[in-house]
Design a protein around this motif. Structure first.
Motif, PDB file in Angstrom:
ATOM      1  N   ARG A 212       0.817  -1.213   0.000  1.00  0.00           N
ATOM      2  CA  ARG A 212       0.000   0.000   0.000  1.00  0.00           C
ATOM      3  C   ARG A 212       0.852   1.265   0.000  1.00  0.00           C
ATOM      4  O   ARG A 212       0.361   2.352  -0.268  1.00  0.00           O
ATOM      5  CB  ARG A 212      -0.913  -0.009   1.223  1.00  0.00           C
ATOM      6  CG  ARG A 212      -0.171  -0.063   2.554  1.00  0.00           C
ATOM      7  CD  ARG A 212      -1.142  -0.312   3.692  1.00  0.00           C
ATOM      8  NE  ARG A 212      -0.429  -0.475   4.957  1.00  0.00           N
ATOM      9  CZ  ARG A 212      -1.023  -0.806   6.086  1.00  0.00           C
ATOM     10  NH1 ARG A 212      -2.319  -1.046   6.096  1.00  0.00           N
ATOM     11  NH2 ARG A 212      -0.357  -0.942   7.204  1.00  0.00           N
TER      12      ARG A 212
ATOM     13  N   HIS B 250       3.042   9.346  -5.903  1.00  0.00           N
ATOM     14  CA  HIS B 250       1.614   9.334  -5.663  1.00  0.00           C
ATOM     15  C   HIS B 250       0.934   8.399  -6.647  1.00  0.00           C
ATOM     16  O   HIS B 250       1.043   8.532  -7.842  1.00  0.00           O
ATOM     17  CB  HIS B 250       1.104  10.762  -5.755  1.00  0.00           C
ATOM     18  CG  HIS B 250       2.042  11.709  -5.064  1.00  0.00           C
ATOM     19  ND1 HIS B 250       2.413  11.556  -3.763  1.00  0.00           N
ATOM     20  CD2 HIS B 250       2.722  12.782  -5.512  1.00  0.00           C
ATOM     21  CE1 HIS B 250       3.249  12.527  -3.419  1.00  0.00           C
ATOM     22  NE2 HIS B 250       3.458  13.269  -4.474  1.00  0.00           N
ATOM     23  N   GLY B 251       0.227   7.405  -6.078  1.00  0.00           N
ATOM     24  CA  GLY B 251      -0.451   6.426  -6.887  1.00  0.00           C
ATOM     25  C   GLY B 251       0.439   5.281  -7.314  1.00  0.00           C
ATOM     26  O   GLY B 251       0.038   4.392  -8.039  1.00  0.00           O
TER      27      GLY B 251
ATOM     28  N   ARG C  84      -7.721  13.069  -2.987  1.00  0.00           N
ATOM     29  CA  ARG C  84      -8.571  11.882  -2.880  1.00  0.00           C
ATOM     30  C   ARG C  84      -7.880  10.727  -2.158  1.00  0.00           C
ATOM     31  O   ARG C  84      -8.539   9.789  -1.699  1.00  0.00           O
ATOM     32  CB  ARG C  84      -8.999  11.422  -4.274  1.00  0.00           C
ATOM     33  CG  ARG C  84      -7.860  10.935  -5.151  1.00  0.00           C
ATOM     34  CD  ARG C  84      -8.330  10.542  -6.533  1.00  0.00           C
ATOM     35  NE  ARG C  84      -7.234  10.062  -7.372  1.00  0.00           N
ATOM     36  CZ  ARG C  84      -6.386  10.845  -8.025  1.00  0.00           C
ATOM     37  NH1 ARG C  84      -6.531  12.164  -7.948  1.00  0.00           N
ATOM     38  NH2 ARG C  84      -5.411  10.324  -8.756  1.00  0.00           N
ATOM     39  N   GLU C  85      -6.539  10.783  -2.042  1.00  0.00           N
ATOM     40  CA  GLU C  85      -5.791   9.701  -1.401  1.00  0.00           C
ATOM     41  C   GLU C  85      -5.336  10.046   0.012  1.00  0.00           C
ATOM     42  O   GLU C  85      -4.856   9.166   0.734  1.00  0.00           O
ATOM     43  CB  GLU C  85      -4.547   9.365  -2.241  1.00  0.00           C
ATOM     44  CG  GLU C  85      -4.847   8.870  -3.640  1.00  0.00           C
ATOM     45  CD  GLU C  85      -3.567   8.587  -4.411  1.00  0.00           C
ATOM     46  OE1 GLU C  85      -2.508   8.429  -3.764  1.00  0.00           O
ATOM     47  OE2 GLU C  85      -3.626   8.549  -5.657  1.00  0.00           O
ATOM     48  N   ARG C  86      -5.463  11.303   0.406  1.00  0.00           N
ATOM     49  CA  ARG C  86      -4.822  11.757   1.642  1.00  0.00           C
ATOM     50  C   ARG C  86      -5.328  11.019   2.881  1.00  0.00           C
ATOM     51  O   ARG C  86      -4.539  10.555   3.703  1.00  0.00           O
ATOM     52  CB  ARG C  86      -5.025  13.263   1.823  1.00  0.00           C
ATOM     53  CG  ARG C  86      -4.140  14.098   0.942  1.00  0.00           C
ATOM     54  CD  ARG C  86      -4.393  15.579   1.153  1.00  0.00           C
ATOM     55  NE  ARG C  86      -3.774  16.370   0.081  1.00  0.00           N
ATOM     56  CZ  ARG C  86      -4.065  17.628  -0.162  1.00  0.00           C
ATOM     57  NH1 ARG C  86      -4.964  18.257   0.583  1.00  0.00           N
ATOM     58  NH2 ARG C  86      -3.468  18.262  -1.153  1.00  0.00           N
TER      59      ARG C  86
ATOM     60  N   ARG D  15      -3.976   7.524   2.991  1.00  0.00           N
ATOM     61  CA  ARG D  15      -2.525   7.534   3.189  1.00  0.00           C
ATOM     62  C   ARG D  15      -2.170   7.879   4.640  1.00  0.00           C
ATOM     63  O   ARG D  15      -1.261   7.279   5.231  1.00  0.00           O
ATOM     64  CB  ARG D  15      -1.865   8.533   2.247  1.00  0.00           C
ATOM     65  CG  ARG D  15      -1.859   8.151   0.789  1.00  0.00           C
ATOM     66  CD  ARG D  15      -0.774   7.109   0.474  1.00  0.00           C
ATOM     67  NE  ARG D  15      -0.585   7.030  -0.958  1.00  0.00           N
ATOM     68  CZ  ARG D  15       0.307   7.722  -1.641  1.00  0.00           C
ATOM     69  NH1 ARG D  15       1.109   8.561  -1.010  1.00  0.00           N
ATOM     70  NH2 ARG D  15       0.408   7.587  -2.944  1.00  0.00           N
TER      71      ARG D  15
END
Length: 295
Positions: free
Chosen positions: A3, A13-14, A133-135, A138
């Motif tokens: 992950r 990122h990603g 959108r990932e914060r 994460r």
């Protein structure tokens, strides 16, 4: 793939590799690296290679140039082109791309005591431009990785010293770095807290395959956790190899006898210069300040 990006995807990122980074290149490569503060030379022709995926220890007495070298590698200090590269990217010519590959825990404390653990890590997620959108995911993953999920919504000023260091580790991990750089990450901690911090570092490294470059004055840490080490003195690497290779070499040069320790190698490399080259007043003050805040 983990992950956090992992060995296959690299940091960024990603999980996409940073543009221009060479997946086959050494994680860190320094060739003749030099840096001076006025007339005082801190790094004097440093040659250093850190292989991708390893835990590498940069050792040496105060004033040896370790922190200055790290600041050059992390682009915090300017150096001429061609002296230092991170995954093939020149730290002088590709500063922003290099920074996207890094997670950095400095010797000085970086956590804000007036914020919660989650707020501290979220702040770093924004600073490192983790997509909105990932914060949240994460941040949660980083806190979980260092064992702070249950304490995430407490103010950092209520954390113990070991928890603060783990929080700073989470801050560095939130951007999914390919290279994690730690400058004396366990300074001022008791033996139990030191072990806990290292257990989390090694667990994340095992899960992601990231490279770890660490400075420490604790020779037992370097011996136990580092794949290879380099001993710096007066701005240059004086010896490098696995801890076993260095201790075996010293034993051979002594003509046998009891097996030496990595601390014996440290003393052999620094020699009598330890008493004269123990760092400046500001080094001692900075170290004691950090230790008092995490103690």
């Amino acid at each position: 793939m983990s992950r956090y990006g992992g060995r296959d995807g690299g940091a960024g990122h990603g999980g996409a590799p940073e543009s221009g980074a060479d997946a086959e290149a050494a994680a860190v490569s320094c060739t003749g690296l030099r840096y001076s503060f006025g007339e005082s030379t801190a790094v004097d022709g440093l040659d250093l290679t850190v292989r991708s995926g390893e835990v590498f220890g940069l050792l040496g007495p105060n004033g040896a140039g370790k922190t200055t070298a790290i600041r050059c590698i992390t682009t915090l200090l300017p150096v001429p082109k061609g002296m230092a590269r991170v995954f093939g990217l020149d730290v002088a010519a590709d500063r922003m791309r290099v920074r996207r590959l890094l997670g950095y825990v400095p010797q000085q404390l970086s956590a804000d005591s007036g914020l919660t653990g989650r707020e501290n890590v979220s702040l770093f997620a924004r600073v490192f431009d983790v997509p909105r959108r990932e914060r949240r995911a994460r941040v949660d993953q980083a806190l979980e990785a260092v064992g702070l999920a249950d304490a995430a919504d407490r103010l950092a000023k209520t954390y113990s010293g070991g928890m603060v260091r783990r929080l700073e580790l989470a801050q560095a991990l939130v951007s999914a770095p390919r290279l994690l750089i730690l400058d004396e990450p366990t300074i001022g901690l008791d033996p139990i807290a030191r072990t806990v911090v290292w257990e989390h570092i090694m667990a994340v490294r095992a899960a992601t395959g990231m490279t770890v470059l660490v400075t420490t004055h604790y020779m037992d840490e370097a011996d136990q956790y580092c794949d290879r080490v380099a001993l710096m003195h007066k701005g240059r690497v004086r010896a490098s190899g696995t801890p076993r290779e260095l201790t075996d070499d010293l034993r051979a040069r002594r003509g046998g006898g009891p097996a030496p320790t990595l601390e014996d190698v440290f003393r052999d490399v620094a020699g009598s210069g330890l008493n004269e080259e123990g760092g400046e007043f500001r080094d001692v003050r900075r170290t004691r300040t950090t230790a008092s805040r995490v103690g």
